[in-house]
Design a protein around this motif. Sequence first.
Motif, PDB file in Angstrom:
ATOM      1  N   TYR A  91       7.594 -12.496 -18.741  1.00 49.71           N
ATOM      2  CA  TYR A  91       7.395 -11.667 -19.934  1.00 49.71           C
ATOM      3  C   TYR A  91       6.612 -10.420 -19.556  1.00 49.71           C
ATOM      4  CZ  TYR A  91       6.486 -10.309 -24.752  1.00 49.71           C
ATOM      5  OH  TYR A  91       6.441  -9.615 -25.941  1.00 49.71           O
ATOM      6  N   THR A  92       6.972  -9.306 -20.161  1.00 51.39           N
ATOM      7  CA  THR A  92       6.292  -8.048 -19.875  1.00 51.39           C
ATOM      8  C   THR A  92       6.039  -7.288 -21.169  1.00 51.39           C
ATOM      9  OG1 THR A  92       6.430  -5.962 -18.646  1.00 51.39           O
ATOM     10  CG2 THR A  92       8.482  -6.845 -19.520  1.00 51.39           C
ATOM     11  N   LEU A  93       4.968  -6.536 -21.200  1.00 51.77           N
ATOM     12  CA  LEU A  93       4.711  -5.611 -22.301  1.00 51.77           C
ATOM     13  C   LEU A  93       5.366  -4.271 -22.000  1.00 51.77           C
ATOM     14  CD1 LEU A  93       0.928  -6.391 -22.945  1.00 51.77           C
ATOM     15  CD2 LEU A  93       2.908  -7.257 -24.206  1.00 51.77           C
ATOM     16  N   GLY A  94       5.553  -3.497 -23.039  1.00 49.44           N
ATOM     17  CA  GLY A  94       6.232  -2.218 -22.852  1.00 49.44           C
ATOM     18  C   GLY A  94       5.483  -1.265 -21.939  1.00 49.44           C
ATOM     19  N   GLU A  95       4.137  -1.338 -21.930  1.00 47.27           N
ATOM     20  CA  GLU A  95       3.333  -0.421 -21.123  1.00 47.27           C
ATOM     21  C   GLU A  95       2.951  -1.000 -19.765  1.00 47.27           C
ATOM     22  OE1 GLU A  95       2.918   2.650 -22.064  1.00 47.27           O
ATOM     23  OE2 GLU A  95       4.085   2.148 -23.844  1.00 47.27           O
ATOM     24  N   GLU A  96       3.394  -2.214 -19.474  1.00 44.41           N
ATOM     25  CA  GLU A  96       3.103  -2.795 -18.163  1.00 44.41           C
ATOM     26  C   GLU A  96       3.966  -2.159 -17.087  1.00 44.41           C
ATOM     27  OE1 GLU A  96       1.875  -7.072 -17.406  1.00 44.41           O
ATOM     28  OE2 GLU A  96       3.071  -7.276 -19.227  1.00 44.41           O
ATOM     29  N   VAL A  97       3.429  -2.119 -15.868  1.00 47.41           N
ATOM     30  CA  VAL A  97       4.182  -1.578 -14.739  1.00 47.41           C
ATOM     31  C   VAL A  97       5.257  -2.583 -14.339  1.00 47.41           C
ATOM     32  CG1 VAL A  97       4.058  -0.815 -12.352  1.00 47.41           C
ATOM     33  CG2 VAL A  97       2.219  -0.222 -13.937  1.00 47.41           C
ATOM     34  N   MET A  98       6.499  -2.149 -14.368  1.00 46.48           N
ATOM     35  CA  MET A  98       7.626  -3.010 -13.996  1.00 46.48           C
ATOM     36  C   MET A  98       8.109  -2.725 -12.585  1.00 46.48           C
ATOM     37  SD  MET A  98       9.762  -5.371 -14.540  1.00 46.48           S
ATOM     38  CE  MET A  98       9.413  -5.737 -16.246  1.00 46.48           C
ATOM     39  N   ILE A  99       8.048  -1.464 -12.163  1.00 47.18           N
ATOM     40  CA  ILE A  99       8.567  -1.069 -10.846  1.00 47.18           C
ATOM     41  C   ILE A  99       7.567  -0.129 -10.186  1.00 47.18           C
ATOM     42  CG2 ILE A  99      10.476   0.037  -9.622  1.00 47.18           C
ATOM     43  CD1 ILE A  99      12.237  -0.549 -12.023  1.00 47.18           C
ATOM     44  N   LYS A 100       7.389  -0.305  -8.887  1.00 45.24           N
ATOM     45  CA  LYS A 100       6.605   0.636  -8.087  1.00 45.24           C
ATOM     46  C   LYS A 100       7.542   1.357  -7.120  1.00 45.24           C
ATOM     47  CE  LYS A 100       2.009  -1.508  -8.142  1.00 45.24           C
ATOM     48  NZ  LYS A 100       1.283  -0.294  -8.544  1.00 45.24           N
ATOM     49  N   ALA A 101       7.236   2.620  -6.862  1.00 39.75           N
ATOM     50  CA  ALA A 101       8.055   3.443  -5.970  1.00 39.75           C
ATOM     51  C   ALA A 101       7.166   4.071  -4.901  1.00 39.75           C
ATOM     52  CB  ALA A 101       8.786   4.522  -6.754  1.00 39.75           C
ATOM     53  N   THR A 102       7.778   4.421  -3.777  1.00 42.80           N
ATOM     54  CA  THR A 102       7.012   4.974  -2.652  1.00 42.80           C
ATOM     55  C   THR A 102       6.743   6.463  -2.793  1.00 42.80           C
ATOM     56  OG1 THR A 102       9.110   5.186  -1.457  1.00 42.80           O
ATOM     57  CG2 THR A 102       7.777   3.227  -1.017  1.00 42.80           C
ATOM     58  N   LYS A 103       7.280   7.102  -3.833  1.00 44.06           N
ATOM     59  CA  LYS A 103       6.955   8.506  -4.097  1.00 44.06           C
ATOM     60  C   LYS A 103       7.203   8.799  -5.569  1.00 44.06           C
ATOM     61  CE  LYS A 103      11.406  10.726  -3.077  1.00 44.06           C
ATOM     62  NZ  LYS A 103      12.101  11.735  -2.240  1.00 44.06           N
ATOM     63  N   GLU A 104       6.713   9.920  -6.022  1.00 45.55           N
ATOM     64  CA  GLU A 104       6.850  10.295  -7.426  1.00 45.55           C
ATOM     65  C   GLU A 104       8.298  10.662  -7.738  1.00 45.55           C
ATOM     66  OE1 GLU A 104       4.781  13.315 -10.676  1.00 45.55           O
ATOM     67  OE2 GLU A 104       3.963  13.097  -8.646  1.00 45.55           O
ATOM     68  N   LEU A 105       8.768  10.233  -8.911  1.00 46.01           N
ATOM     69  CA  LEU A 105      10.147  10.475  -9.308  1.00 46.01           C
ATOM     70  C   LEU A 105      10.188  11.292 -10.598  1.00 46.01           C
ATOM     71  CD1 LEU A 105      11.519   6.853  -8.734  1.00 46.01           C
ATOM     72  CD2 LEU A 105      11.753   8.810  -7.197  1.00 46.01           C
ATOM     73  N   ASP A 106      11.275  12.043 -10.778  1.00 47.44           N
ATOM     74  CA  ASP A 106      11.414  12.839 -11.996  1.00 47.44           C
ATOM     75  C   ASP A 106      11.802  11.944 -13.177  1.00 47.44           C
ATOM     76  OD1 ASP A 106      14.483  12.774 -12.258  1.00 47.44           O
ATOM     77  OD2 ASP A 106      14.210  13.589 -10.228  1.00 47.44           O
ATOM     78  N   ASP A 166       0.817  -1.219   0.000  1.00 50.12           N
ATOM     79  CA  ASP A 166       0.000   0.000   0.000  1.00 50.12           C
ATOM     80  C   ASP A 166       0.846   1.263   0.000  1.00 50.12           C
ATOM     81  OD1 ASP A 166      -2.432  -1.522   2.229  1.00 50.12           O
ATOM     82  OD2 ASP A 166      -2.258  -1.556   0.032  1.00 50.12           O
ATOM     83  N   ASP A 167       2.116   1.153   0.345  1.00 49.06           N
ATOM     84  CA  ASP A 167       2.979   2.331   0.414  1.00 49.06           C
ATOM     85  C   ASP A 167       3.479   2.758  -0.949  1.00 49.06           C
ATOM     86  OD1 ASP A 167       2.667   2.283   3.126  1.00 49.06           O
ATOM     87  OD2 ASP A 167       4.482   1.127   3.494  1.00 49.06           O
ATOM     88  N   PHE A 168       3.292   1.940  -1.984  1.00 53.86           N
ATOM     89  CA  PHE A 168       3.840   2.247  -3.298  1.00 53.86           C
ATOM     90  C   PHE A 168       2.794   3.010  -4.114  1.00 53.86           C
ATOM     91  CE2 PHE A 168       6.161  -1.408  -1.749  1.00 53.86           C
ATOM     92  CZ  PHE A 168       7.475  -1.060  -2.020  1.00 53.86           C
ATOM     93  N   VAL A 169       3.153   4.250  -4.494  1.00 57.60           N
ATOM     94  CA  VAL A 169       2.180   5.150  -5.121  1.00 57.60           C
ATOM     95  C   VAL A 169       2.583   5.588  -6.528  1.00 57.60           C
ATOM     96  CG1 VAL A 169       1.399   6.035  -2.883  1.00 57.60           C
ATOM     97  CG2 VAL A 169       3.320   7.145  -4.047  1.00 57.60           C
ATOM     98  N   PHE A 170       3.799   5.255  -6.979  1.00 49.94           N
ATOM     99  CA  PHE A 170       4.281   5.719  -8.292  1.00 49.94           C
ATOM    100  C   PHE A 170       4.680   4.519  -9.142  1.00 49.94           C
ATOM    101  CE2 PHE A 170       7.665   7.376 -11.123  1.00 49.94           C
ATOM    102  CZ  PHE A 170       6.922   8.349 -11.781  1.00 49.94           C
ATOM    103  N   ASP A 171       4.188   4.481 -10.379  1.00 55.33           N
ATOM    104  CA  ASP A 171       4.434   3.356 -11.285  1.00 55.33           C
ATOM    105  C   ASP A 171       5.474   3.715 -12.340  1.00 55.33           C
ATOM    106  OD1 ASP A 171       2.497   2.006  -9.912  1.00 55.33           O
ATOM    107  OD2 ASP A 171       0.894   2.443 -11.368  1.00 55.33           O
ATOM    108  N   ILE A 172       6.370   2.770 -12.613  1.00 63.23           N
ATOM    109  CA  ILE A 172       7.372   2.908 -13.675  1.00 63.23           C
ATOM    110  C   ILE A 172       7.152   1.755 -14.647  1.00 63.23           C
ATOM    111  CG2 ILE A 172       9.830   2.982 -14.246  1.00 63.23           C
ATOM    112  CD1 ILE A 172      10.354   3.956 -11.404  1.00 63.23           C
TER     113      ILE A 172
END
Length: 434
Positions: free
Chosen positions: A240-255, A198-204
């Motif tokens: 296997y992953t698609l290009g638009e799939e979420v690969m990493i989640k982060a606990t805050k927004e990143l530049d 639940d702490d992860f709010v930003f998707d990469i």
Amino acid sequence: MNFRFLRHPFVMLQTVPAGIALAIGALSLIVGYGETYLSTNSIDPYLQLLAPETARTILSVIAGGAMSALTLTYSIVLVVFALAAGNLAPRMLKRFTSDIINQVTAGIFGGTFLYAILAITFVEPDFVPNLTILGAEALATLCVMQLIYFVRNVAQSVAIDDEIAGITTNLKTALDARNKSRGEEERKERKKAVEKVDDFVFDIIAGKPGYLGAINEDKLTEIATKAEVTLEIQKPRGAYTLGEEVMIKATKELDEETVDSIQKQISIQPSRSEDSPIEFSVNLLLEIALRALSPGVNDTFTAIATVDSLSNALSQAETQEAATASIHKDEEGYIRLMVPQLSIGNLINQAFHPLRQASGNNILMAICIARAYARLCATCGKEVRDILEDHALLLIREVEKAGHLPEDIDQVIEVLPPAFRKANRERKKDTKDE
């Protein structure tokens, strides 16, 4: 600079032999020029003194023989590739192309050819580089010995049992490396960390489609520490992953710059590779077994050898009863990176569900799988035993569905652990009550 591409099997097949060949060729220049400009009177009595024409003939024969042997080597390798792709499994080509014996053999033969050709240039009417020629003769002897060893290695490469043993060794090594230095407290901490989603709010996103390969965990930890963020990889290696799939989640927004740096630390390959050795080895053994069980091949004993090897590797691995993640902390003890890893239960599901589905009509294979369940049951924890019990009940239903004789079905049931047999009796009782 990222040199990960050098580990690609086809790149290795080119660069390693070329490096060996060029090194041996350079040795010819060093010895030849040294013999030309330095006095060798002290060792002349121990050298074979040759006439210029004789020296050229010897070097020409060595050069021609080395090139012929090099051609034979690559011809044999290509034949092995064809056999492996047709009879064993196409993905085994990665193992053959990265085989160090093939690479060293090609390098020695190519280097001997270059050595002899360059040595000829030092032969003059009034000067014969006897020491250089002695080196060429030594290389010719080495070529003969290496060719004998190469043929023996190739013979082992097309022996399926030896290949299964080699793949199993790689799988066990990878499992041991993954579980190294893990205590019970660390396992609990990993499980607790994974549950804090639940702490992860930003998707990469992944950025491109393909199979997740190598992950530069140290660099990702460094980036996360600098950004004061925790990163969680969403897929295990080999997935296997698609290009638009979420690969990493982060606990805050990143530049955007940080996101680009993070994406560069994850290798996404267009095909499966040994960057994920556990998943790759399991899938390779599974492919060999399923191909052996196909009507076109119908080689039950190869499939049995594969199941035995799988049970061997998984039974000796350190058990992890729930899905876990490898966690990385900064110097202050904060979790900065979590990388998911398949548990032993996940690997059992991945391997044995397809094998069970393909073995319903083959009672000999069903008995082998039942024995594998019994072996794994004796070494794994309770949660894994529950998974194995479900597998065993499904296997019994599979052979019953295939219409085998009751005596044959009993043979499958008898090799299962007592708890599994009891569960099967309860299943039958519940079915009759309905």
